[in-house]
Design a protein around this motif. Structure first.
Motif, PDB file in Angstrom:
ATOM      1  N   ALA A   1       0.836  -1.209   0.000  1.00  0.00           N
ATOM      2  CA  ALA A   1       0.000   0.000   0.000  1.00  0.00           C
ATOM      3  C   ALA A   1       0.871   1.260   0.000  1.00  0.00           C
ATOM      4  O   ALA A   1       0.597   2.219  -0.728  1.00  0.00           O
ATOM      5  N   ALA A   2       1.948   1.225   0.793  1.00  0.00           N
ATOM      6  CA  ALA A   2       2.848   2.381   0.876  1.00  0.00           C
ATOM      7  C   ALA A   2       3.534   2.623  -0.471  1.00  0.00           C
ATOM      8  O   ALA A   2       3.655   3.769  -0.922  1.00  0.00           O
ATOM      9  N   LYS A   3       3.984   1.553  -1.119  1.00  0.00           N
ATOM     10  CA  LYS A   3       4.654   1.669  -2.425  1.00  0.00           C
ATOM     11  C   LYS A   3       3.720   2.311  -3.442  1.00  0.00           C
ATOM     12  O   LYS A   3       4.106   3.208  -4.185  1.00  0.00           O
ATOM     13  N   LYS A   4       2.488   1.817  -3.445  1.00  0.00           N
ATOM     14  CA  LYS A   4       1.493   2.315  -4.409  1.00  0.00           C
ATOM     15  C   LYS A   4       1.268   3.816  -4.198  1.00  0.00           C
ATOM     16  O   LYS A   4       1.319   4.609  -5.144  1.00  0.00           O
ATOM     17  N   GLU A   5       1.047   4.194  -2.948  1.00  0.00           N
ATOM     18  CA  GLU A   5       0.803   5.607  -2.628  1.00  0.00           C
ATOM     19  C   GLU A   5       2.022   6.473  -2.928  1.00  0.00           C
ATOM     20  O   GLU A   5       1.888   7.615  -3.387  1.00  0.00           O
ATOM     21  N   PHE A   6       3.200   5.907  -2.666  1.00  0.00           N
ATOM     22  CA  PHE A   6       4.448   6.633  -2.913  1.00  0.00           C
ATOM     23  C   PHE A   6       4.587   6.939  -4.402  1.00  0.00           C
ATOM     24  O   PHE A   6       4.870   8.081  -4.799  1.00  0.00           O
ATOM     25  N   VAL A   7       4.384   5.931  -5.232  1.00  0.00           N
ATOM     26  CA  VAL A   7       4.494   6.110  -6.691  1.00  0.00           C
ATOM     27  C   VAL A   7       3.444   7.122  -7.171  1.00  0.00           C
ATOM     28  O   VAL A   7       3.738   7.984  -8.003  1.00  0.00           O
ATOM     29  N   GLU A   8       2.239   7.051  -6.603  1.00  0.00           N
ATOM     30  CA  GLU A   8       1.182   8.011  -6.961  1.00  0.00           C
ATOM     31  C   GLU A   8       1.615   9.437  -6.627  1.00  0.00           C
ATOM     32  O   GLU A   8       1.376  10.360  -7.395  1.00  0.00           O
ATOM     33  N   ALA A   9       2.239   9.584  -5.471  1.00  0.00           N
ATOM     34  CA  ALA A   9       2.700  10.916  -5.048  1.00  0.00           C
ATOM     35  C   ALA A   9       3.761  11.442  -6.015  1.00  0.00           C
ATOM     36  O   ALA A   9       3.726  12.608  -6.422  1.00  0.00           O
ATOM     37  N   LEU A  10       4.700  10.574  -6.411  1.00  0.00           N
ATOM     38  CA  LEU A  10       5.744  11.006  -7.345  1.00  0.00           C
ATOM     39  C   LEU A  10       5.145  11.357  -8.702  1.00  0.00           C
ATOM     40  O   LEU A  10       5.576  12.314  -9.355  1.00  0.00           O
ATOM     41  N   LYS A  11       4.131  10.587  -9.117  1.00  0.00           N
ATOM     42  CA  LYS A  11       3.477  10.861 -10.406  1.00  0.00           C
ATOM     43  C   LYS A  11       2.759  12.204 -10.362  1.00  0.00           C
ATOM     44  O   LYS A  11       2.768  12.956 -11.334  1.00  0.00           O
ATOM     45  N   LEU A  12       2.159  12.511  -9.216  1.00  0.00           N
ATOM     46  CA  LEU A  12       1.490  13.795  -9.052  1.00  0.00           C
ATOM     47  C   LEU A  12       2.506  14.934  -9.128  1.00  0.00           C
ATOM     48  O   LEU A  12       2.272  15.969  -9.754  1.00  0.00           O
ATOM     49  N   LEU A  13       3.647  14.698  -8.509  1.00  0.00           N
ATOM     50  CA  LEU A  13       4.715  15.700  -8.559  1.00  0.00           C
ATOM     51  C   LEU A  13       5.231  15.843  -9.992  1.00  0.00           C
ATOM     52  O   LEU A  13       5.510  16.955 -10.446  1.00  0.00           O
TER      53      LEU A  13
END
Lengths: 219, 221
Positions: free
Chosen positions: A123-135
């Motif tokens: 779950a953390a990995k998924k959210e982390f990648v989403e955050a980087l994609k948003l950035l």
């Protein structure tokens, strides 16, 4: 009257790196003091009695705590060199918003990746990648988050790159394949001396995380 | 020109974060339109203006959104800088003000939430943390009338909205803030004499009733 600038720091801290980069960008000479976080110095405890954390910037004997507050302080005091924040209030607010987003997301999610396992880690990995994609989306086609010039959001974010090898190894994923634009931006930042001289080798950070994991008992 | 552009604030009645923005606007004498958000049914406007967090408050100035309460207050202070400055002009004192406003967010807010949400041992820890954070703020206040010194400022704006939630924390947690932090209560009463504060803060009893209601609906015991 010469300015006396001291930085209380801990070499793998991305928060400390933010201040190192800012001081380098502004060409400010300072004394770097490495703290042993398991044996905090009297100076640190006295300079940051509220949180007892690094980094602490000490300017002419006066302490400034919290990395983004210290970066803004440096910007205020040394305002004539290399501005890091937009002068326009709206764009300044946007820069602050995204730096705050980095604080809210990148650090905590990254930490979860190397401290957890199984579903929690996934779950953390998924959210982390989403955050980087948003950035990445926020960066768009700009050279830096600051536009043509390296700025506040770039400073807030680039230090976390030094922890990517640790996240990738323990999380078993590849950030560049997920977020190539993000890594391209990192590489542009690393071409700046203020950045390359302020960031430790990601391999060293990875080894440090291996040690910490052993110490806190994560397999 | 800037002063004539439309100002809209999306908020929610009991949100201390929304109250920060309202107090700042009132201090500066800025005319604005207020839209109450139903947080269980967020408006398309809110979702469009704050797609990242989908939270209030959102200040919309001349069609452009600014999110996060302390960022909003700094924005208001910068745009309408000639009316009643909230942040000190001196760099060091400005950094101190930002530090303590951040402290309210990092410490006071999170502990206070745990006070009314948790029970038993967890609640005792939350109470201790909450009161400790208030004592640290009292220490920073010292003998000053306001955190801003002689005048109401940034940290005062950041903290005072929590005052209307004290009754809720005290009732759920079975304690009295005044017994532990009398200076802070004096400070709060001083702030309440300001129209920008008294007209903005919700009634403590109304907050309590809303929280009781919320707990019944959303938090199973």
């Amino acid at each position: 009257m010469a300015d006396e600038v001291v930085l209380l720091d801990f070499w793998p801290s991305p928060f400390g790196m933010r201040i190192r980069i800012t001081l380098a960008e502004k060409g400010i000479k300072y004394e770097y003091k490495e703290e042993d976080l398991r044996n905090k110095s009297p100076l640190l405890l006295q300079s940051n009695p509220v949180h007892k954390k690094i980094p602490v910037l000490i300017h002419n004997g006066k302490p400034i705590c919290e990395s983004l507050i210290a970066v803004q302080y440096i910007e205020d005091v040394w305002s004539n060199r290399n501005p890091l924040l937009p002068s326009d209030p709206y764009h300044r607010a946007q820069a602050r918003f995204w730096a705050d987003y980095v604080d809210k997301k990148v650090y905590d999610l990254g930490r979860k990746i190397w401290t957890s396992k199984g579903e929690e880690q996934e779950a953390a990995k998924k959210e982390f990648v989403e955050a980087l994609k948003l950035l990445e989306e926020q960066l768009g086609d700009k050279t830096y988050f600051g536009g043509d010039n390296f700025g506040f959001v770039d400073i807030a974010l680039v230090p976390f790159y030094t922890w990517f090898k640790a996240y990738e190894t323990f999380g078993n994923f590849n950030i560049e394949s997920e977020c190539p634009k993000f890594i391209a931006w990192v590489k542009r930042c690393l071409q700046k001396e203020s950045v390359s001289k302020s960031l430790p080798d990601p391999h060293k950070v990875y080894e440090f995380v291996v040690e910490i994991r052993k110490r806190i008992g994560i397999e | 020109m800037v002063e004539e552009a439309k100002v809209l604030l999306l908020g929610s009645r009991f949100s201390m974060f929304g109250m920060r923005a309202k107090i700042a606007l009132a201090e500066k004498g800025i005319k604005y339109e207020y839209m109450e958000e139903d947080l269980t049914n967020k408006s398309p406007l809110l979702q469009e203006m704050n797609p990242i967090h989908k939270k209030i408050p959102v200040l919309i100035h001349d069609g452009r959104p600014i999110c996060e309460s302390l960022i909003i207050v700094e924005y208001i202070d910068m745009v309408w800088h000639s009316n009643y400055p909230l942040l000190p002009s001196d760099s060091y004192h400005k950094a101190q003000a930002r530090f303590w406003a951040d402290f309210v967010d990092q410490k006071v807010y999170h502990a206070s939430k745990r006070v009314w949400i948790s029970e038993g041992d967890e609640q005792e820890v939350a109470k201790k943390d909450f009161l400790q954070s208030l004592k640290q703020l009292e220490w920073f206040l010292g003998d000053k009338p306001y955190f801003g010194g002689d005048t109401f400022g940034f940290v005062d704006v950041a903290l005072i909205p929590f005052y209307c939630w004290f009754y809720t924390y005290e009732t759920f947690g079975n304690f009295k803030v005044e017994e532990v932090c009398p200076k802070l209560i004096s400070w709060a009463k001083r702030c309440m004499q300001k129209e920008s504060v008294s007209e903005t803060l919700a009634d403590g009893n109304d907050v309590y009733e809303a929280v009781v209601d919320y707990k019944k609906k959303f938090i199973s015991n």
